[in-house]
Design a protein around this motif. Sequence first.
Motif, PDB file in Angstrom:
ATOM      1  N   ARG A 116       1.289  -1.374   0.414  1.00  0.00           N
ATOM      2  CA  ARG A 116       0.304   0.109   0.206  1.00  0.00           C
ATOM      3  C   ARG A 116       1.215   1.436   0.145  1.00  0.00           C
ATOM      4  NH1 ARG A 116      -5.164   0.380   1.622  1.00  0.00           N
ATOM      5  NH2 ARG A 116      -5.606  -1.498   2.642  1.00  0.00           N
ATOM      6  N   SER A 153      -5.265   5.471  -1.941  1.00  0.00           N
ATOM      7  CA  SER A 153      -4.552   4.603  -1.518  1.00  0.00           C
ATOM      8  C   SER A 153      -5.601   3.613  -0.759  1.00  0.00           C
ATOM      9  CB  SER A 153      -3.503   4.760  -1.094  1.00  0.00           C
ATOM     10  OG  SER A 153      -2.602   5.092  -2.309  1.00  0.00           O
ATOM     11  N   TRP A 164      -6.559   4.556   2.655  1.00  0.00           N
ATOM     12  CA  TRP A 164      -5.533   4.366   4.252  1.00  0.00           C
ATOM     13  C   TRP A 164      -7.083   4.196   5.146  1.00  0.00           C
ATOM     14  CZ3 TRP A 164      -0.739   3.580   4.408  1.00  0.00           C
ATOM     15  CH2 TRP A 164       0.124   3.911   3.074  1.00  0.00           C
ATOM     16  N   SER A 200      -6.979   0.492   5.591  1.00  0.00           N
ATOM     17  CA  SER A 200      -5.458   0.435   6.009  1.00  0.00           C
ATOM     18  C   SER A 200      -5.251  -0.603   7.536  1.00  0.00           C
ATOM     19  CB  SER A 200      -4.388   1.528   6.043  1.00  0.00           C
ATOM     20  OG  SER A 200      -4.079   2.074   6.454  1.00  0.00           O
TER      21      SER A 200
END
Length: 252
Positions: free
Chosen positions: A206, A220, A222, A225
């Motif tokens: 990532r 991405s 997050w 994540s």
Amino acid sequence: MDNLGTIFLSEIVGTFLLLLLGTGVVANVALAKTKGNGGGFLLVNFGWGLAVFAGVTAAYSSGAHLNPAVTVGLAVNDPGSYPIGKVLVYIAGQLIGAFLGAVGTWLAYKQHFDDEPNPANKLGVFSTGPAIRSYGWNLITEILGTFVLVFVVIAFGRGGSADAATPAGLAALGAIPVALLVVGIGASLGGPTGYAINPTRDLGPRIAHFVLPIKGKGSSDWAYSWVPVVGPLVGGAIAGLVAHPLLPLITK
């Protein structure tokens, strides 16, 4: 005394191979104009299993943890063998190897990343994501999947002598059983979240997605994540803890 430099390098090499081949099979299935485009989730499962086989085989000298959840689970199960400094060396090697493996996949599939119109497919090469986003339930899935991984890894090693000379970890078990275990977890429990079952498997790539100049890559993600980091660490720690009463050591 443990050679921390050898452990560090071994974990980098093994995790590099794990992520190069693991993210590589996802790229082959997900990205536009590849030979394997549309190959399906079962191909991804087998690809990840074979990636584990390669990584474990190469990282024999460190015990081939390749996964902070495995390291944490073994440390909880046997804290005397895993002081905090040693645990951190394992995890640092794993994170670096995972990042480099993801970069390698980007280089191998650079033209296909450029031709792929869907940002979600690009991100899916690097990191996991839920089929139905519900952070609490996604967390439970990752805890359960990683619990199975680490608990069975410990069980594999419990059939031998208490003072066996082989290194603790996956390499002590032989790569094939662990590879098949990963295929089984993916086939059975991988549907809701894509089964990270490994914090650095998700976090390292990532980060690579975030920093690489990928054409049209989008977010991405997050916000999600933390799930594939926290869930596997919790699952691994629980497995290491309950292995004491549930998997008594068989001595010879």
